[in-house]
Design an enzyme around this catalytic site. Structure first.
Site, PDB file in Angstrom:
ATOM      1  N   GLN A   1      -7.875 -14.057   4.524  1.00  0.00           N
ATOM      2  CA  GLN A   1      -8.222 -12.817   3.847  1.00  0.00           C
ATOM      3  C   GLN A   1      -8.969 -12.719   2.635  1.00  0.00           C
ATOM      4  O   GLN A   1      -7.888 -12.717   1.621  1.00  0.00           O
ATOM      5  CB  GLN A   1      -7.356 -11.670   4.189  1.00  0.00           C
TER       6      GLN A   1
ATOM      7  N   TYR B   1       0.989  -1.077  -0.060  1.00  0.00           N
ATOM      8  CA  TYR B   1      -0.152  -0.100  -0.151  1.00  0.00           C
ATOM      9  C   TYR B   1       0.873   1.252   0.110  1.00  0.00           C
ATOM     10  O   TYR B   1       1.386   1.603   0.838  1.00  0.00           O
ATOM     11  CB  TYR B   1      -0.925   0.040   1.268  1.00  0.00           C
TER      12      TYR B   1
ATOM     13  N   LYS C   1     -22.963   6.668  -2.022  1.00  0.00           N
ATOM     14  CA  LYS C   1     -22.325   8.304  -2.242  1.00  0.00           C
ATOM     15  C   LYS C   1     -22.690   8.582  -3.887  1.00  0.00           C
ATOM     16  O   LYS C   1     -22.338   9.748  -3.966  1.00  0.00           O
ATOM     17  CB  LYS C   1     -21.111   8.582  -1.489  1.00  0.00           C
TER      18      LYS C   1
END
Length: 318
Positions: free
Chosen positions: A173, A57, A212
């Site tokens: 995960q 990341y 949104k």
């Protein structure tokens, strides 16, 4: 906040975890580090204890941000990071060679400013490195006290069984949301049967399930590449998502919650899901994500969301 043990370990984690991909500042648009730090601390104050990050990341930038944010509150958080995937410019490179694993571990400990990582995870399988070699190095690192527990990400059942014959793992995960449910068929039942925990990522589908976006977004920021990872934003897929988002909005209104909170609540109450990882760019988002565990959807609402999700997924182009 609800808390659960991760697999058969003594790690007690929040049902809503904090995902930190956005803090790398190169995939979800530009994010100011100080704002990210405030969001992390707000998440912890709101009851979130699990923080998941990775060297990939932002080429380690997210780990640095997490390290700064947890200064003075290390004892309040469970830190999960990863190995085996690193950045080479814009490319993600999978490398689980022993040399690379050790290098990434040392770098992660430095960036996070911790002596030990609570959950160390293999980020992606590496077809070019024998798993036995990777595990051998990981076991050395564990014996040295560099991490407590081992987990894996993006593994299928066969690979989970392979690594379980070599060492103990406590969690998987996988990507999981109302728009990505393929792990329900075999993997989640397998996790339940074998007492593995799970940290699901992509809970809001890159933000699309937050409600949104009333129209398909065009991400003009050169640092926002989420549409390349999440196919739900493609033009051919956008119309199909609208019925699901409308249902999220309807249920959210009934509970005085946001669509994002409904999507998170649905995920954390599905069989096999220990923690749903959700990103938060602001303090407000962090607090709202945490509050997503504080209400209960009815069985009828859970079923309605699953049914609408099924209809949408059947028509998505992956």
């Amino acid at each position: 906040m609800k808390y659960r043990y991760l697999g058969n370990s003594n790690l007690k984690v929040s049902a809503v975890g904090l995902g930190t991909w956005a803090y790398g500042n190169d995939t979800f648009g530009k994010v100011e580090d100080q704002q990210s730090i405030k969001a992390i601390r707000a998440a912890v104050e709101a009851g979130i204890t699990l923080i998941d990050t990775a060297p990939a990341y932002g080429a380690g930038h997210a780990e640095k941000v997490v390290g700064r944010a947890i200064e003075g509150i290390r004892d309040k958080v469970v830190i999960a990071t990863k190995c085996g995937t690193h950045r080479d410019g814009s490319k993600y490179v999978r490398d689980l060679s022993p040399k690379r694993i050790r290098k990434e571990m040392e770098a992660s400990l430095t960036r996070l400013n911790v002596e030990q990582i609570d959950l160390y995870q293999i980020h992606w399988p590496d077809p070019d490195t024998p798993l036995e070699e990777s595990v051998e190095e990981l076991l050395k690192l564990k014996k040295e006290g560099k991490f407590k527990y081992l987990g894996v990400c993006n593994f299928g059942i066969e690979l989970i069984e392979d690594i379980s014959e070599m060492t103990d793992i406590i969690s998987l995960q996988p990507q999981y949301s109302l728009l990505k449910r393929d792990v329900e068929a075999e993997i989640l039942p397998y996790l339940v049967e074998n007492n593995f925990g799970s940290l699901s990522y992509g809970t809001l589908g890159g933000g699309i399930l937050s409600g949104k976006y009333q129209e398909r977004p065009e991400f003009e920021d050169e640092k926002d590449n989420r549409a390349g990872f999440y196919p739900f934003f493609r033009e051919e897929n956008w119309p199909q998502t609208r019925s699901l988002i409308s249902l999220l909005e309807e249920i959210a209104t009934a509970h005085n919650q946001s669509p994002a909170q409904v999507a998170i609540n649905w995920a954390i109450n599905r069989a096999g899901i220990t923690t749903a990882l959700v990103g938060a760019k602001t303090e407000k988002q962090a607090r709202e994500n945490a509050e997503a565990s504080d209400f209960d959807l009815t069985k009828a609402e859970m079923d309605a969301l699953a049914a609408e999700s099924d209809n949408v997924i059947k028509n998505l182009n992956y």
